[in-house]
Design a protein around this motif. Structure first.
Motif, short mmCIF file in Angstrom:
data_model
loop_
_atom_site.label_atom_id
_atom_site.label_comp_id
_atom_site.label_asym_id
_atom_site.label_seq_id
_atom_site.Cartn_x
_atom_site.Cartn_y
_atom_site.Cartn_z
N LEU A 1 -11.09 -13.88 63.15
CA LEU A 1 -12.12 -13.29 61.51
C LEU A 1 -13.48 -13.54 61.60
O LEU A 1 -13.83 -12.21 60.23
N ALA A 2 -13.89 -13.67 62.34
CA ALA A 2 -15.22 -13.64 62.45
C ALA A 2 -15.86 -11.69 62.67
O ALA A 2 -16.99 -11.58 61.98
N HIS A 3 -14.42 -11.26 63.33
CA HIS A 3 -15.18 -10.04 63.43
C HIS A 3 -14.86 -9.24 62.24
O HIS A 3 -15.32 -8.03 61.85
N ALA A 4 -13.90 -9.97 61.59
CA ALA A 4 -13.54 -8.80 60.24
C ALA A 4 -14.72 -9.28 59.05
O ALA A 4 -15.59 -8.45 58.14
N ALA A 5 -15.47 -10.52 59.03
CA ALA A 5 -16.77 -10.25 58.38
C ALA A 5 -17.74 -9.85 58.68
O ALA A 5 -18.85 -8.97 57.62
N ASP A 6 -18.03 -9.40 60.06
CA ASP A 6 -19.32 -8.25 60.17
C ASP A 6 -18.79 -7.43 60.00
O ASP A 6 -19.55 -6.85 59.93
N ALA A 7 -17.28 -6.52 60.18
CA ALA A 7 -16.85 -5.68 59.60
C ALA A 7 -17.69 -5.04 57.96
O ALA A 7 -17.85 -4.07 57.66
N ILE A 8 -17.17 -5.98 56.96
CA ILE A 8 -17.32 -5.75 55.37
C ILE A 8 -18.62 -6.05 55.86
O ILE A 8 -19.22 -5.56 54.89
N ARG A 9 -19.53 -6.88 56.10
CA ARG A 9 -21.35 -7.15 55.69
C ARG A 9 -21.24 -4.98 56.21
O ARG A 9 -22.53 -4.90 55.86
N ALA A 10 -21.52 -5.35 57.66
CA ALA A 10 -21.74 -4.01 58.19
C ALA A 10 -21.87 -3.22 56.99
O ALA A 10 -22.64 -1.96 56.72
N ALA A 11 -20.22 -3.06 55.95
CA ALA A 11 -19.83 -1.80 55.06
C ALA A 11 -20.88 -1.96 53.96
O ALA A 11 -20.22 -1.41 52.87
N GLY A 12 -21.86 -3.36 53.95
CA GLY A 12 -22.26 -3.48 52.66
C GLY A 12 -21.89 -4.46 51.66
O GLY A 12 -21.94 -4.88 50.39
N GLY A 13 -20.70 -4.60 52.17
CA GLY A 13 -20.11 -5.91 51.45
C GLY A 13 -19.65 -7.49 51.82
O GLY A 13 -20.31 -7.51 52.63
N LEU A 14 -19.11 -8.64 50.52
CA LEU A 14 -19.41 -9.74 51.17
C LEU A 14 -18.02 -9.99 51.56
O LEU A 14 -17.07 -9.71 51.19
N PHE A 15 -18.09 -11.42 52.47
CA PHE A 15 -17.11 -11.90 53.02
C PHE A 15 -16.47 -13.33 52.00
O PHE A 15 -17.07 -14.42 51.66
N ILE A 16 -15.06 -13.08 51.50
CA ILE A 16 -14.93 -13.88 50.54
C ILE A 16 -13.76 -15.05 51.15
O ILE A 16 -12.38 -14.24 51.51
#
Length: 405
Positions: free
Chosen positions: A206-221
């Motif tokens: 899940l760490a890779h997915a969290a990085d992806a959404i943050r790089a796009a300006g979003g948050l990981f919930i």
């Protein structure tokens, strides 16, 4: 009673099992019906420390006889509970907001994410369930309802080729949102992928997915309504298995062991951005009786070493089902961690076979559920105090049902 229920409560309520269980009382891991027959509860994660645990019942009773009010007054219990829950999380998560249900907590997380990012798009998994409000039902494909306008789905990482593949799917979803002129506000994930079929490994993906959404300006919930409170046996929260710090964590169901209470934990900077434009108050969220119930749940998890029991009993359960898989061709995979397993059923009509097994176990006095897009995954999720003899009963009963033609 079925007739009266239908007439008085309407058609929106559904029931488990072909022959529903008429429950009248419960204790620890057992539910008793109106004839006195008992059923091993291997499904409900709400009574996480056991049905009607005396410490929780006593805490509710004492507080109800002392003070029950909302958070417009200064009361000790909400502050104490917030501090205890935040103490189980990474230091970066330092604010707590109480609600009455996981649906409300997830709904609030969407509002907060939009305010903090200025964006409106959300990504969820393809058979996720996150709740029942209009917004969250539109982010819960498992309900069969239409998705929200700015919501897109990604396939859960079942059979993913390495830990980065799920992140690639998230990046594709981000690109899809952008093609529609929508910027991503968040990725909401049940960290056990409970409704998608129970997917927990490999730890860390899940760490890779969290990085992806943050790089796009979003948050990981991180939706911890089902994985949280020590159920994995490895950590208090499912996200901790992945070595990540979410931006927002939601929790519910087991938090009060049946008493309605839920919460959203969040980084204070994110909450400050929300609070600058909006306020949030929930009349019953964080009431003193609900908080007392939740603190009692934390007491029991700690004093009875239930996280360790989840790990030990989970290993016993997995080993027993692995033995059944060797003897019966219907089981193709066993997924999950601790006392939350998903058992993949295979065959020409795996959905019908799963339903047969679930109902056969009910007839044998063992209650489990089903999950997954094709509803062909046995969902096994007993209260954390379950003991060896009860695990063995579950395994033996499952073996007997599997052996039936």
């Amino acid at each position: 009673m079925l007739t009266r229920r239908r007439e008085a409560m309407g058609p929106t309520y559904s029931l488990f099992y072909n022959e529903p269980v008429h429950a009248v009382r419960a204790e620890r891991v057992w539910i008793y019906d109106d004839t006195g027959r008992r059923y091993l509860d291997a499904y409900n994660n709400v009574p996480i420390v056991g049905h009607c645990h005396p410490h929780v019942v006593d805490a509710i009773t004492r507080q109800a006889g002392t003070l029950n009010t909302h958070t417009r007054y200064i009361t000790d219990q909400p502050v104490q509970l917030a501090e205890r829950l935040l103490g189980t999380m990474p230091a970066e998560i330092d604010n707590m907001v109480f609600t009455c249900s996981g649906s409300e907590a997830n709904d609030l997380s969407v509002r907060v994410s939009k305010a903090a990012t200025g964006n409106t798009g959300f990504i969820v998994t393809s058979y996720a369930y996150h709740g029942t409000t209009e917004t969250i039902a539109g982010m819960s494909p498992a309900t069969g309802l239409a998705l929200g306008k700015d919501v897109v789905t990604v396939e859960a990482p079942l059979g993913a080729k390495g830990p980065a593949e799920f992140a690639d799917r998230v990046r594709d979803a981000i690109a899809l949102l952008r093609s529609r002129g929508v910027r991503p506000a968040g990725l909401m994930v049940d960290t056990n992928f409970s409704s998608d079929g129970v997917i927990t490994d490999p730890a860390g993906f899940l760490a890779h997915a969290a990085d992806a959404i943050r790089a796009a300006g979003g948050l990981f919930i991180a939706d911890e309504v089902q994985p949280g409170f020590g159920r994995t046996g490895e950590a208090m929260w499912g996200f901790q298995r992945h070595g990540i710090v979410p931006d927002i964590v939601t929790m519910g169901k087991p938090m009060g062991n049946g008493h309605p209470i839920a919460a959203m934990a969040v980084r204070s900077g994110i909450m400050k951005a929300f609070a600058s434009t909006a306020k949030y108050f929930n009349t019953f969220g964080g009431n003193t009786v609900a908080c007392a119930a939740s603190m009692a749940v934390l007491d029991v998890i700690e004093s009875e070493s239930l996280m360790a029991n989840a790990a030990t009993m989970g290993q016993r359960l997995r080993a027993g089902i692995e033995g059944l898989a060797e003897r019966h061709g219907r089981i193709s995979e066993i997924r999950g961690t601790g006392l939350f397993l998903g058992v993949q059923i295979t065959g020409d009509d795996s959905k019908a076979e799963t339903a047969r097994i679930v109902n056969g176990l009910r007839d044998a006095g063992v209650l489990i559920g089903a999950a997954g897009r094709n509803v062909d995954v046995l969902k096994i999720r007993p209260p954390l105090p379950i003991r060896s003899a009860e695990i063995d009963l579950l395994i033996d009963s499952l073996g007997a049902v599997l052996a039936e033609a």
